[in-house]
Design an enzyme around this catalytic site. Sequence first.
Site, short mmCIF file in Angstrom:
data_model
loop_
_atom_site.label_atom_id
_atom_site.label_comp_id
_atom_site.label_asym_id
_atom_site.label_seq_id
_atom_site.Cartn_x
_atom_site.Cartn_y
_atom_site.Cartn_z
CG ASP A 70 39.84 34.54 38.04
OD1 ASP A 70 39.62 34.23 39.23
OD2 ASP A 70 39.10 34.20 37.10
CD GLU A 73 41.42 31.46 41.67
OE1 GLU A 73 40.47 31.07 42.35
OE2 GLU A 73 41.29 31.87 40.50
#
Length: 518
Positions: A211, A247
């Site tokens: 993330d 990401e």
Amino acid sequence: MASHRSWRWLILLLTAVLLPGCGVAQEKRETGIVYEIFVGSFADSDGDGVGDLKGIESKLDYIASLGADSIWLTPIHPSPSYHHYDVMDYYAVAPEFGTLEDFDALAAACAEKGIGIILDLVVNHTSSEHPWFLSACDDLKAGRTDGLQDDFIFSQSSGQHPVPGTEDWYYEGAFGSHMPDLNLDCPGVRQEIASIIAFWQDHGVKGFRLDATTSYYTGNTARNTAFLQFITESAKAGDPDCYVVGEAWTNENTILEMYQSGIDSLFNFPASAAEGVIVKAASKGKGANVADKLAAWNEKIKAVSPAALDAPFLSNHDQARSRGMLGSNPKQMKAAAMLYLLLPGRPFVYYGEEIGMSGSGRDENKRLPMLWSGADETQNCLPPAEADQAQRLTDGVDAQEGDPDSLLNWYRQLGRIREMNPALIGGRMRAIETDNAALCAYTVASDGVSLAVLINTSLKENAEIDASAMGLAGYACLDALGADAEALNAGLRSGGASLPPIACAVLQGPESPILIAP
Ligand code: CA
């Protein structure tokens, strides 16, 4: 076409019989397709309205039917928020999702079906309710500054968020006061991250989705890349086949630089969502743009890191659903599906994309319950509390399963094409020049197998396929969707093949070993 297909099956069968150790147990599914599950909204096993791990386990056959070889679970750990991206304990399962035993059961069931679990690894920040942060704040409140606070980024000059109970202490938290940033330079923090990775690998996890990688060291791509390398190496140390995808919601140049980390994949954000080339090509019938852009992109990332795999997608849990971008037009949704699911690399399907779910505006709307049934709401989870949009799709999974023309069955057939052509995952992509803007045409070459992918994104016009002009002399059609493979093959041989509107075909080159005649 039937003969080519049967030949492939024969060879698969012979391989299974002749190669030692290959004749046992389940086949490894290798499509590259990853199915993203927003855990709380997917499948509820105990009637509390919140999706959970047992619910996911009960839907593995459904997931396998899409051809997915992996599932990405959004964070499963205890958290004060419904989305769980602020973690309170990296070594536990949130009670509303189940127990560690439930996770082990899910991992075992996944292994049996050849599905790998990819966990969300959120280490840019923790929850402000994480014990590490609470104890650091307690120390500061008590006037202790002996270095035990190094896990986070505290400062006595002005900072983003004041530490409650202190006069002059602040902490960094790029995503808000509830998400204090971890100090990723702290050796103890790095050691802890490696431990978290190893812990979940011991529990059967096959990959990690990282993330917020551009926020590790905001604005410093070189340091972000170095940290990605640290995580990737930590993951591969425990399992050389561990798949790591990051990401990096940013521009192409930054993503390219971050591929220097050796990470397997970085999501192809530039090609995603409303402004991305895939949705635009599908909505305008300009498929050729996808071949050109993605071939160039694949070359670029492989030039930086030869083993890199692109990770194309239409939308994810942070983005409006593609249905809205495609005008709720089933044919355009089918065009988009062909365009991203046949690309090299690892295409990511956001749950519900395969049935055409809606959702836009605030984040909760993008995470509405999986529509197992439009008629029987008891089959679905409850929406996130703050959602202010209802689901516009009416035909759920149950209705679409019985409809051969449904978007769901289209996704399933694309999944099957991918199962038959694992060379699509790691192959080198080259765009085929064509003067038909609606025709997305490219080759994918890998280990002696040469495939050609042809996708007609026009809603109305046939796409004429001139095999010799396109460099496809001797190619034969293996799989087709929305088109008749036999007719295509007859056309390819006679020089007059034609692909109907909203259809695709995968061809195999004459040099490919599977087509060698007996
Ligand atoms: Ca539940």
